[in-house]
Design a protein around this motif. Structure first.
Motif, mmCIF file in Angstrom:
data_model
loop_
_atom_site.group_PDB
_atom_site.id
_atom_site.type_symbol
_atom_site.label_atom_id
_atom_site.label_comp_id
_atom_site.label_asym_id
_atom_site.label_seq_id
_atom_site.Cartn_x
_atom_site.Cartn_y
_atom_site.Cartn_z
ATOM 1 N N GLY A 71 36.265 32.354 53.318
ATOM 2 C CA GLY A 71 36.823 30.998 53.287
ATOM 3 C C GLY A 71 36.547 30.246 52.002
ATOM 4 O O GLY A 71 36.802 29.049 51.921
ATOM 5 N N ASP A 128 39.687 28.498 50.481
ATOM 6 C CA ASP A 128 40.475 27.570 51.291
ATOM 7 C C ASP A 128 40.758 26.245 50.584
ATOM 8 O O ASP A 128 41.893 25.759 50.592
ATOM 9 N N ASP A 140 43.220 26.808 47.779
ATOM 10 C CA ASP A 140 44.527 27.102 48.365
ATOM 11 C C ASP A 140 45.238 25.811 48.780
ATOM 12 O O ASP A 140 46.412 25.607 48.477
ATOM 13 N N HIS A 141 44.521 24.957 49.468
ATOM 14 C CA HIS A 141 45.125 23.705 49.948
ATOM 15 C C HIS A 141 45.446 22.752 48.799
ATOM 16 O O HIS A 141 46.449 22.033 48.854
ATOM 17 N N HIS A 149 43.562 35.525 57.615
ATOM 18 C CA HIS A 149 43.889 34.568 56.552
ATOM 19 C C HIS A 149 45.325 34.102 56.804
ATOM 20 O O HIS A 149 46.269 34.639 56.233
ATOM 21 N N TRP A 209 49.431 31.256 49.915
ATOM 22 C CA TRP A 209 48.394 30.536 49.185
ATOM 23 C C TRP A 209 48.222 31.218 47.830
ATOM 24 O O TRP A 209 48.606 32.373 47.660
#
Length: 197
Positions: free
Chosen positions: A16, A19, A22-23, A84, A167
């Motif tokens: 993670g 994350d 990615d966001h 994922h 992503w």
């Protein structure tokens, strides 16, 4: 080196650690979304889809065979075992039409790491550039083969992010896995040949 990079990215994704990045990229590209450009990016997606890359790869294999794949297995292995999830459907836009849109849900492949489009784009168009660079009869085509492949890979990476179907960690994973397959294929093609009797 590529394998180590891919393994490190896989560990980061599975833990993670990617994350937040990615966001952040997803939010940045959400603000760049322009509906009239959607068909253009769907068209770009076709170039990395299963249909076009399979046809090109088959043609390359036939050509190389007459002259004298493991990456896909890894994609399926990762997508079926590494949790994922794809970007939520509330933010993603319709991808280019592809048979993989039917096959992935039927096979239970709901995870998105690594990007199959990126893996296939790097491998197939990189291999095509390698072959054209070596064997094309026209110097202008030999000189343009690698730059055109690089442009296509960059455009496909942006396409995956712009359509918000992957992503950036998925895109990076696809690039690394495709590059591993490409380097392996080019090393195999460059291997010393036995002298014919």
């Amino acid at each position: 080196m590529l394998a180590v990079g891919f393994l490190a990215l896989t560990i980061a994704v599975s833990l993670g650690w990617m994350d937040m990045a990615d966001h952040d990229v997803e939010l940045a590209l959400a603000s760049a979304w322009d509906p009239p450009l959607h068909p253009v990016f769907q068209g770009i997606a076709l170039l990395g889809g299963v249909e076009v890359t399979t046809i090109l790869l088959a043609a390359l294999v036939i050509f190389l065979w007459r002259r004298g794949f493991v990456a896909e297995v890894f994609e399926i292995l990762y997508k079926s075992n590494l949790t994922h999830p794809r970007p939520p459907s509330s933010v993603s836009h319709a991808d280019g039409p592809s048979i993989s849109n039917l096959l992935e849900p039927a096979a239970g492949l709901h995870n998105s790491f690594p990007s199959g489009h990126m893996m296939r784009t790097v491998f197939v168009y990189g291999l095509l550039a390698f072959v054209l660079r070596r064997l094309a009869p026209w110097p202008w085509l030999r000189n343009l083969a690698v730059p055109l492949a690089i442009v296509l890979i960059v455009v496909m990476a942006f396409d995956r992010l712009y359509l918000e179907v992957h992503w950036e960690s998925d895109v990076l994973g696809g690039i690394l896995l495709g590059a591993i397959a490409l380097v392996s294929a080019t090393v195999w093609l460059d291997r010393p040949q036995r002298a014919e009797n």
